[in-house]
Motif scaffolding. Structure first.
Motif, PDB file in Angstrom:
ATOM      1  N   VAL A   1       0.818  -1.215   0.000  1.00  0.00           N
ATOM      2  CA  VAL A   1       0.000   0.000   0.000  1.00  0.00           C
ATOM      3  C   VAL A   1       0.856   1.272   0.000  1.00  0.00           C
ATOM      4  O   VAL A   1       0.373   2.337  -0.345  1.00  0.00           O
ATOM      5  CB  VAL A   1      -1.002  -0.024   1.178  1.00  0.00           C
ATOM      6  N   VAL A   2       2.136   1.162   0.310  1.00  0.00           N
ATOM      7  CA  VAL A   2       2.987   2.354   0.316  1.00  0.00           C
ATOM      8  C   VAL A   2       3.454   2.737  -1.090  1.00  0.00           C
ATOM      9  O   VAL A   2       3.995   3.816  -1.283  1.00  0.00           O
ATOM     10  CB  VAL A   2       4.212   2.185   1.249  1.00  0.00           C
ATOM     11  N   LYS A   3       3.237   1.878  -2.073  1.00  0.00           N
ATOM     12  CA  LYS A   3       3.635   2.188  -3.453  1.00  0.00           C
ATOM     13  C   LYS A   3       2.429   2.683  -4.237  1.00  0.00           C
ATOM     14  O   LYS A   3       1.474   1.950  -4.461  1.00  0.00           O
ATOM     15  CB  LYS A   3       4.226   0.954  -4.131  1.00  0.00           C
ATOM     16  N   THR A   4       2.495   3.931  -4.646  1.00  0.00           N
ATOM     17  CA  THR A   4       1.415   4.550  -5.413  1.00  0.00           C
ATOM     18  C   THR A   4       1.810   4.576  -6.885  1.00  0.00           C
ATOM     19  O   THR A   4       2.934   4.930  -7.228  1.00  0.00           O
ATOM     20  CB  THR A   4       1.169   5.992  -4.920  1.00  0.00           C
ATOM     21  N   ILE A   5       0.867   4.197  -7.751  1.00  0.00           N
ATOM     22  CA  ILE A   5       1.126   4.192  -9.191  1.00  0.00           C
ATOM     23  C   ILE A   5       0.018   4.958  -9.906  1.00  0.00           C
ATOM     24  O   ILE A   5      -1.047   5.187  -9.357  1.00  0.00           O
ATOM     25  CB  ILE A   5       1.216   2.754  -9.751  1.00  0.00           C
ATOM     26  N   GLU A   6       0.314   5.345 -11.140  1.00  0.00           N
ATOM     27  CA  GLU A   6      -0.704   5.982 -11.976  1.00  0.00           C
ATOM     28  C   GLU A   6      -0.991   5.079 -13.161  1.00  0.00           C
ATOM     29  O   GLU A   6      -0.093   4.666 -13.886  1.00  0.00           O
ATOM     30  CB  GLU A   6      -0.239   7.350 -12.466  1.00  0.00           C
ATOM     31  N   MET A   7      -2.273   4.795 -13.340  1.00  0.00           N
ATOM     32  CA  MET A   7      -2.722   3.982 -14.467  1.00  0.00           C
ATOM     33  C   MET A   7      -3.216   4.931 -15.564  1.00  0.00           C
ATOM     34  O   MET A   7      -3.366   6.126 -15.335  1.00  0.00           O
ATOM     35  CB  MET A   7      -3.847   3.049 -14.016  1.00  0.00           C
ATOM     36  N   PRO A   8      -3.488   4.385 -16.754  1.00  0.00           N
ATOM     37  CA  PRO A   8      -4.021   5.236 -17.826  1.00  0.00           C
ATOM     38  C   PRO A   8      -5.298   5.958 -17.391  1.00  0.00           C
ATOM     39  O   PRO A   8      -5.996   5.511 -16.481  1.00  0.00           O
ATOM     40  CB  PRO A   8      -4.300   4.236 -18.945  1.00  0.00           C
ATOM     41  N   LEU A   9      -5.589   7.051 -18.014  1.00  0.00           N
ATOM     42  CA  LEU A   9      -6.719   7.928 -17.713  1.00  0.00           C
ATOM     43  C   LEU A   9      -6.535   8.662 -16.392  1.00  0.00           C
ATOM     44  O   LEU A   9      -7.493   9.162 -15.811  1.00  0.00           O
ATOM     45  CB  LEU A   9      -8.056   7.172 -17.725  1.00  0.00           C
ATOM     46  N   GLY A  10      -5.290   8.694 -15.890  1.00  0.00           N
ATOM     47  CA  GLY A  10      -4.990   9.450 -14.683  1.00  0.00           C
ATOM     48  C   GLY A  10      -5.460   8.820 -13.386  1.00  0.00           C
ATOM     49  O   GLY A  10      -5.540   9.493 -12.368  1.00  0.00           O
ATOM     50  N   ILE A  11      -5.767   7.549 -13.397  1.00  0.00           N
ATOM     51  CA  ILE A  11      -6.213   6.868 -12.180  1.00  0.00           C
ATOM     52  C   ILE A  11      -4.997   6.581 -11.310  1.00  0.00           C
ATOM     53  O   ILE A  11      -4.074   5.885 -11.713  1.00  0.00           O
ATOM     54  CB  ILE A  11      -6.951   5.560 -12.513  1.00  0.00           C
ATOM     55  N   VAL A  12      -5.002   7.150 -10.098  1.00  0.00           N
ATOM     56  CA  VAL A  12      -3.914   6.937  -9.150  1.00  0.00           C
ATOM     57  C   VAL A  12      -4.388   5.936  -8.102  1.00  0.00           C
ATOM     58  O   VAL A  12      -5.491   6.061  -7.568  1.00  0.00           O
ATOM     59  CB  VAL A  12      -3.499   8.268  -8.486  1.00  0.00           C
ATOM     60  N   MET A  13      -3.552   4.938  -7.838  1.00  0.00           N
ATOM     61  CA  MET A  13      -3.939   3.882  -6.897  1.00  0.00           C
ATOM     62  C   MET A  13      -2.708   3.315  -6.209  1.00  0.00           C
ATOM     63  O   MET A  13      -1.581   3.600  -6.611  1.00  0.00           O
ATOM     64  CB  MET A  13      -4.684   2.770  -7.637  1.00  0.00           C
ATOM     65  N   THR A  14      -2.937   2.523  -5.175  1.00  0.00           N
ATOM     66  CA  THR A  14      -1.836   1.835  -4.511  1.00  0.00           C
ATOM     67  C   THR A  14      -1.838   0.374  -4.936  1.00  0.00           C
ATOM     68  O   THR A  14      -2.871  -0.170  -5.332  1.00  0.00           O
ATOM     69  CB  THR A  14      -1.959   1.914  -2.982  1.00  0.00           C
ATOM     70  N   LEU A  15      -0.689  -0.252  -4.829  1.00  0.00           N
ATOM     71  CA  LEU A  15      -0.586  -1.647  -5.250  1.00  0.00           C
ATOM     72  C   LEU A  15      -1.297  -2.599  -4.292  1.00  0.00           C
ATOM     73  O   LEU A  15      -1.653  -3.701  -4.671  1.00  0.00           O
ATOM     74  CB  LEU A  15       0.878  -2.051  -5.388  1.00  0.00           C
ATOM     75  N   GLY A  16      -1.521  -2.173  -3.061  1.00  0.00           N
ATOM     76  CA  GLY A  16      -2.201  -3.034  -2.101  1.00  0.00           C
ATOM     77  C   GLY A  16      -3.645  -3.322  -2.451  1.00  0.00           C
ATOM     78  O   GLY A  16      -4.234  -4.261  -1.923  1.00  0.00           O
ATOM     79  N   ASN A  17      -4.234  -2.536  -3.344  1.00  0.00           N
ATOM     80  CA  ASN A  17      -5.645  -2.723  -3.707  1.00  0.00           C
ATOM     81  C   ASN A  17      -5.945  -4.129  -4.216  1.00  0.00           C
ATOM     82  O   ASN A  17      -6.959  -4.729  -3.857  1.00  0.00           O
ATOM     83  CB  ASN A  17      -6.069  -1.715  -4.776  1.00  0.00           C
ATOM     84  N   THR A  18      -5.083  -4.638  -5.063  1.00  0.00           N
ATOM     85  CA  THR A  18      -5.307  -5.960  -5.645  1.00  0.00           C
ATOM     86  C   THR A  18      -5.303  -7.040  -4.572  1.00  0.00           C
ATOM     87  O   THR A  18      -6.159  -7.924  -4.558  1.00  0.00           O
ATOM     88  CB  THR A  18      -4.222  -6.273  -6.702  1.00  0.00           C
ATOM     89  N   MET A  19      -4.354  -6.945  -3.662  1.00  0.00           N
ATOM     90  CA  MET A  19      -4.269  -7.950  -2.605  1.00  0.00           C
ATOM     91  C   MET A  19      -5.471  -7.855  -1.664  1.00  0.00           C
ATOM     92  O   MET A  19      -5.996  -8.868  -1.212  1.00  0.00           O
ATOM     93  CB  MET A  19      -2.965  -7.777  -1.829  1.00  0.00           C
ATOM     94  N   TYR A  20      -5.932  -6.638  -1.395  1.00  0.00           N
ATOM     95  CA  TYR A  20      -7.114  -6.481  -0.549  1.00  0.00           C
ATOM     96  C   TYR A  20      -8.344  -7.137  -1.180  1.00  0.00           C
ATOM     97  O   TYR A  20      -9.163  -7.721  -0.479  1.00  0.00           O
ATOM     98  CB  TYR A  20      -7.401  -5.010  -0.257  1.00  0.00           C
ATOM     99  N   VAL A  21      -8.459  -7.058  -2.488  1.00  0.00           N
ATOM    100  CA  VAL A  21      -9.594  -7.687  -3.164  1.00  0.00           C
ATOM    101  C   VAL A  21      -9.565  -9.196  -2.951  1.00  0.00           C
ATOM    102  O   VAL A  21     -10.607  -9.819  -2.731  1.00  0.00           O
ATOM    103  CB  VAL A  21      -9.613  -7.331  -4.671  1.00  0.00           C
ATOM    104  N   THR A  22      -8.387  -9.800  -2.973  1.00  0.00           N
ATOM    105  CA  THR A  22      -8.317 -11.247  -2.738  1.00  0.00           C
ATOM    106  C   THR A  22      -8.727 -11.574  -1.302  1.00  0.00           C
ATOM    107  O   THR A  22      -9.255 -12.662  -1.051  1.00  0.00           O
ATOM    108  CB  THR A  22      -6.916 -11.823  -3.026  1.00  0.00           C
TER     109      THR A  22
END
Length: 115
Positions: free
Chosen positions: A45-66
């Protein structure tokens, strides 16, 4: 564009390991997944990335979904009590890791330590 392609692979790998953990170890594997994924998600969650269309998110999101999927699967297949136990187990692993890592930070590092 690189983040999008790498992100898709990242999601696929996360979910593949989730499914593999369940397939190989069943209910115990799901409990193990909750413990490991809770710790990993809080590191990612400490690593923030930007995806296309300007969506900013953290990498922990995917793991939280699991983690949500794990509690849902436990609830559907083994009952509400097992799902609740898994959530409490995840909370315990997070609390335990936080306490231990805070203690680690109090040590004085050796002079040549760069970490």
């Amino acid at each position: 564009m690189f983040n999008l392609l790498w992100g898709i692979l990242f999601v696929v790998v996360n979910f593949a390991f989730f499914l593999l953990c369940y397939r190989l170890f069943g209910k115990k594997g799901l409990y193990a997944w909750v413990g490991v994924a809770t710790v990993i998600a809080n590191i990612q969650v400490v690593k923030t990335i930007e995806m296309p269309l300007g969506i900013v998110m953290t990498l922990g999101n995917t793991m939280y979904v699991t983690l949500y999927m794990t509690s849902d699967l436990l609830n559907e297949k083994y009952g509400r009590s097992e799902a609740r136990n898994a959530v409490w187990f995840g909370f315990f692993t997070l609390l335990m890791t936080t306490v231990i890592m805070q203690m680690v930070l109090k040590f004085e590092p050796q002079e040549t330590d760069i970490a």
